[in-house]
Design a protein around this motif. Structure first.
Motif, PDB file in Angstrom:
ATOM      1  N   ILE A 355      -9.377 -17.241  49.223  1.00  0.00           N
ATOM      2  CA  ILE A 355      -9.249 -17.318  47.768  1.00  0.00           C
ATOM      3  C   ILE A 355      -8.973 -15.917  47.242  1.00  0.00           C
ATOM      4  O   ILE A 355      -9.879 -15.173  46.852  1.00  0.00           O
ATOM      5  N   VAL A 356      -7.696 -15.555  47.264  1.00  0.00           N
ATOM      6  CA  VAL A 356      -7.222 -14.287  46.700  1.00  0.00           C
ATOM      7  C   VAL A 356      -6.333 -14.666  45.530  1.00  0.00           C
ATOM      8  O   VAL A 356      -5.242 -15.200  45.711  1.00  0.00           O
ATOM      9  N   THR A 361      -3.237 -17.981  39.604  1.00  0.00           N
ATOM     10  CA  THR A 361      -3.736 -18.964  40.564  1.00  0.00           C
ATOM     11  C   THR A 361      -5.241 -19.197  40.454  1.00  0.00           C
ATOM     12  O   THR A 361      -5.787 -20.058  41.132  1.00  0.00           O
ATOM     13  N   PHE A 362      -5.906 -18.439  39.594  1.00  0.00           N
ATOM     14  CA  PHE A 362      -7.356 -18.552  39.433  1.00  0.00           C
ATOM     15  C   PHE A 362      -7.778 -19.982  39.109  1.00  0.00           C
ATOM     16  O   PHE A 362      -8.777 -20.486  39.639  1.00  0.00           O
ATOM     17  N   PHE A 363      -7.028 -20.651  38.239  1.00  0.00           N
ATOM     18  CA  PHE A 363      -7.433 -21.972  37.768  1.00  0.00           C
ATOM     19  C   PHE A 363      -7.079 -23.085  38.750  1.00  0.00           C
ATOM     20  O   PHE A 363      -7.267 -24.263  38.454  1.00  0.00           O
ATOM     21  N   GLY A 376     -10.325  -4.712  38.517  1.00  0.00           N
ATOM     22  CA  GLY A 376      -9.740  -4.533  37.193  1.00  0.00           C
ATOM     23  C   GLY A 376     -10.763  -4.807  36.111  1.00  0.00           C
ATOM     24  O   GLY A 376     -11.404  -5.860  36.104  1.00  0.00           O
ATOM     25  N   ALA A 377     -10.916  -3.853  35.186  1.00  0.00           N
ATOM     26  CA  ALA A 377     -11.935  -3.968  34.144  1.00  0.00           C
ATOM     27  C   ALA A 377     -11.317  -4.103  32.765  1.00  0.00           C
ATOM     28  O   ALA A 377     -11.888  -3.664  31.773  1.00  0.00           O
ATOM     29  N   ILE A 473      -7.563 -10.403  41.388  1.00  0.00           N
ATOM     30  CA  ILE A 473      -6.857  -9.168  41.071  1.00  0.00           C
ATOM     31  C   ILE A 473      -6.456  -9.221  39.605  1.00  0.00           C
ATOM     32  O   ILE A 473      -5.651 -10.060  39.199  1.00  0.00           O
ATOM     33  N   ALA A 474      -7.020  -8.335  38.803  1.00  0.00           N
ATOM     34  CA  ALA A 474      -6.714  -8.279  37.370  1.00  0.00           C
ATOM     35  C   ALA A 474      -6.485  -6.818  36.982  1.00  0.00           C
ATOM     36  O   ALA A 474      -7.124  -6.283  36.079  1.00  0.00           O
TER      37      ALA A 474
END
Length: 685
Positions: A355-356, A361-363, A376-377, A473-474
């Motif tokens: 799960i990368v 693709t998060f959802f 990422g903040a 990754i954000a």
């Protein structure tokens, strides 16, 4: 003489010719001076409306100013634009009817392009702040966007795809024997910017084609605003009954958090359901059948300065708009690209998949991770990190800048960080280098393979290792400007900044405009919406709307929320603008006290010598809803002092806006003024 629909499909020169041949020219006198062979602005407007050239007087003024910009007409004293007023205008060229369509400075025939302006740097005179940009230095400049991946193929995602990427969609029928088509406007990209441009233009009579390679609705519908807000809502409800029991108990409500269960699969199913329900609004069928847009589903590539090819068909255009959006970047880290490609693989034998994810693709997740790492903040990272933590996944946020939400005031961002730490989120924001990521070989009981990441921290020797089963990754977004053959269209672009556009959103090809994330640092849905409205006016109606004139508010939907509009303190200081700050804290607001939402405050930045609002930020519950009132005040040039006289319902958190106005007005009560007022009171009988 009436202008027919066919006339509008012809060159502007032909429309101007009819105007010149039919407008009444007379010698006219004003204040004892006679002006030879001229016409009156209001009479010209009468003619343009009555002849059918324009629908109303406002549009007639726009058209008149286009003639003025073309050097077809001028005010007799050259000191007025074209107005619907008793002002005298004449035709350029010794008042003779003749070949007016030659630019005397260049000798070239004047076309629509001549008065739209060249690409130029936007001046720092607007109230738009400077936003932090991703670090692109170590990324491949030829990197191309990977198409969004939709999973699982349940009934909800099937409905979604049937609306926004129908498998049996047929291109519109060609209107020429060679299979080509000609349009007033061709739009490439069907995210918010493209949809608004296409629908708005078709709604006023233009022939419009819209090209989308992937999913209509773009990021907002499919992988952004809609699914993320549905997801955040579920997370906040879970927190209210599971993670905030102390607050509930103080209110006399007792819940056993051990009996509260989060069904992650059900949460994600609800997200897909809501997205499917909304997707019909952006559907290919609706835009084609109801809104009059000719929809092409395929990849559009430019073949010349005024043509594009899609699915083997050439489309010719008078104007074009590129609204291709942006996409998330993958940071340089050994093994990351391979694991990401495997995670979105459609090979059914490639199980279990790591799960990368990115926001795209998060959802797609169905099972809940146990430990998630967020790199990422910024806004996306913070919203999804907090929500995952509140739903029961332990989250670690990694970053390099030492802080979160870098565009916001640091003390406001710190309130968000403090709450997230209370929620259970861990932070390491001093990463010097991300080294490697790999699978450990272990598969957890949720079906997810375990991963190991190594990185180097600033000020520490050696490498740090982190074990987890999900990675988001954000770390920033890149404009989607490659793979369209922009060079053939004479459109300059940069893979970091996107399309190079002027303040009117016009590219180096004056026929082609840019809208949204592909050409702007303001990567918000509502920014793309209003950029599209600006482009419609500029491209089709001789408008002079400017990107720098847009006042763009934005919000981060964490708990607490942060919302801002206008310039930050650091922007004002960089520009050398003196300002004052006025604040009101929610701990002093009666409604916040009642609701136990006392954390946060509103901060106004106003001109040092008057009450002009230069910027405002709010941190606290409902900040996103409150910022609209401030935006309206700034848009209408309403000062902070005037907001003190706006009556707000009691008790509401928005009273803090009025109270900030009161605070400003108190500064006008100098010692002298107070003495005068006391004197007046004493003399009252």
């Amino acid at each position: 003489m009436n202008f027919s629909k066919t006339d509008f499909d012809k060159d502007l020169d032909e429309i101007a010719e009819k105007f010149k041949n039919n407008i009444k020219l007379l010698d006219r006198s004003y204040r004892l001076k006679t002006y030879k062979q001229c016409f009156v602005g209001s009479e010209a407007v009468d003619y343009l409306v009555q002849s059918g050239a324009t629908a109303n007087r406002e549009d007639a003024v726009l058209l008149g100013n286009a003639f003025l910009e073309m050097h077809l007409i001028e005010h007799v004293l050259r000191d007025h634009p074209f107005k619907d007023d008793y002002l005298f205008y004449r035709f350029v060229g010794e008042n003779e009817r003749g070949n007016y369509s030659i630019d005397e400075t260049t000798g070239e025939s004047i076309k629509w392009d001549n008065f739209l302006g060249a690409v130029e740097k936007v001046q720092d005179e607007s109230l738009q702040p400077r936003l932090p940009q991703p670090d692109f230095e170590s990324l491949n400049p030829k990197d191309q966007h990977v198409a969004k991946h939709v999973w699982p193929m349940d009934k909800y995602n099937t409905v979604l795809l049937n609306y926004v990427h129908p498998p049996e969609w047929k291109d519109p029928n060609p209107n020429k024997k060679d299979g080509s088509s000609t349009y007033d406007l061709v739009v490439i990209g069907a995210g918010v910017g493209g949809l608004i441009t296409a629908a708005g233009s078709a709604g006023i009579g233009a022939k419009v084609a819209m090209i989308e390679e992937n999913l209509l609705g773009g990021d907002c519908l499919n992988v952004g605003c809609v699914p993320s807000k549905a997801f955040i809502h579920c997370a906040n409800m879970a927190y209210s009954v599971k993670g905030d029991t102390k607050r509930l108990e103080e209110a006399g409500i007792f819940v056993n958090p051990e009996t509260v269960k989060v069904d992650f699969e059900k949460v994600m199913e609800r997200v897909r359901k809501i997205r499917a329900e909304i997707s019909q609004h952006d559907s290919a069928e609706r835009y084609s059948a109801e809104l009059g847009v000719e929809v092409y589903i395929g990849r559009g590539k430019f073949t010349s300065e005024k043509s594009v090819i899609v699915n083997g068909r050439t489309l010719y255009f008078k104007r074009a708009v590129i609204a291709t959006g942006g996409y998330p970047i993958l940071i340089p880290m050994t093994g990351l690209k391979e694991l990401h490609e495997r995670s979105i693989s459609v090979d059914p034998t490639d199980e279990p998949r790591p799960i990368v994810t990115t926001n795209e693709t998060f959802f797609n997740m169905t099972k809940q991770p146990k430990n998630m790492v967020v790199i990422g903040a910024g806004v996306i990272g913070m919203e999804l990190a907090q929500s995952m933590q509140r739903l029961g996944t332990h989250v670690t946020v990694l970053g390099r800048s030492g802080k979160i939400l870098p565009k916001e005031d640091e003390d406001m961002a710190e309130l968000v960080k403090t709450q997230m730490i209370r929620d259970g989120v861990s932070f390491n924001l001093s990463i010097a280098e991300y080294k490697t990521i790999k699978l450990t070989g272990r598969v957890l009981d949720n079906g997810y393979p375990e991963m190991e990441m190594t990185f180097v921290e600033k000020g520490k020797a050696g490498e740090t290792k982190l074990i987890f089963d999900s990675l988001l990754i954000a770390a920033g977004r890149r404009p989607n400007v490659t793979g369209m053959e922009l060079e053939l269209a004479k459109v300059d672009f940069d893979t970091k900044r996107g399309l190079l556009v002027n303040d009117k959103l016009q590219t180096t090809n004056p026929r082609i405009y840019g809208v949204g994330d592909c050409c702007s640092e303001f990567k918000f849905t509502h920014a793309a919406d209003f950029m599209a409205r600006t482009v419609i006016r500029n491209a089709l109606f001789f408008g002079k709307g400017k990107m720098s004139d847009l006042l763009i508010p934005y919000a981060t939907f964490t708990t607490p929320e942060i919302a801002s509009v206008g310039l930050y303190g650091k922007d004002l200081e960089e520009r050398g603008i003196e300002y004052r700050v006025f604040e009101k804290h929610f701990k002093d607001n009666d409604r916040s006290i009642c609701d136990d939402t006392k954390e946060g405050f509103i901060r106004f930045r106003v001109d040092a010598k008057k009450d002009t609002i230069l910027g405002c930020s709010i941190v606290g519950e409902g900040a996103g809803n409150m910022i609209g009132e401030v935006t309206l005040a700034m848009q209408s040039s309403t000062g902070l002092g005037s907001l003190a006289s706006v009556i707000h319902p009691y008790p509401t958190t928005s009273e803090a806006i009025r109270q900030a106005g009161d605070a400003y007005n108190k500064t006008k009560l100098t010692t002298t003024v107070k003495s005068l007022l006391r004197g007046i009171v004493k003399f009252q009988s």
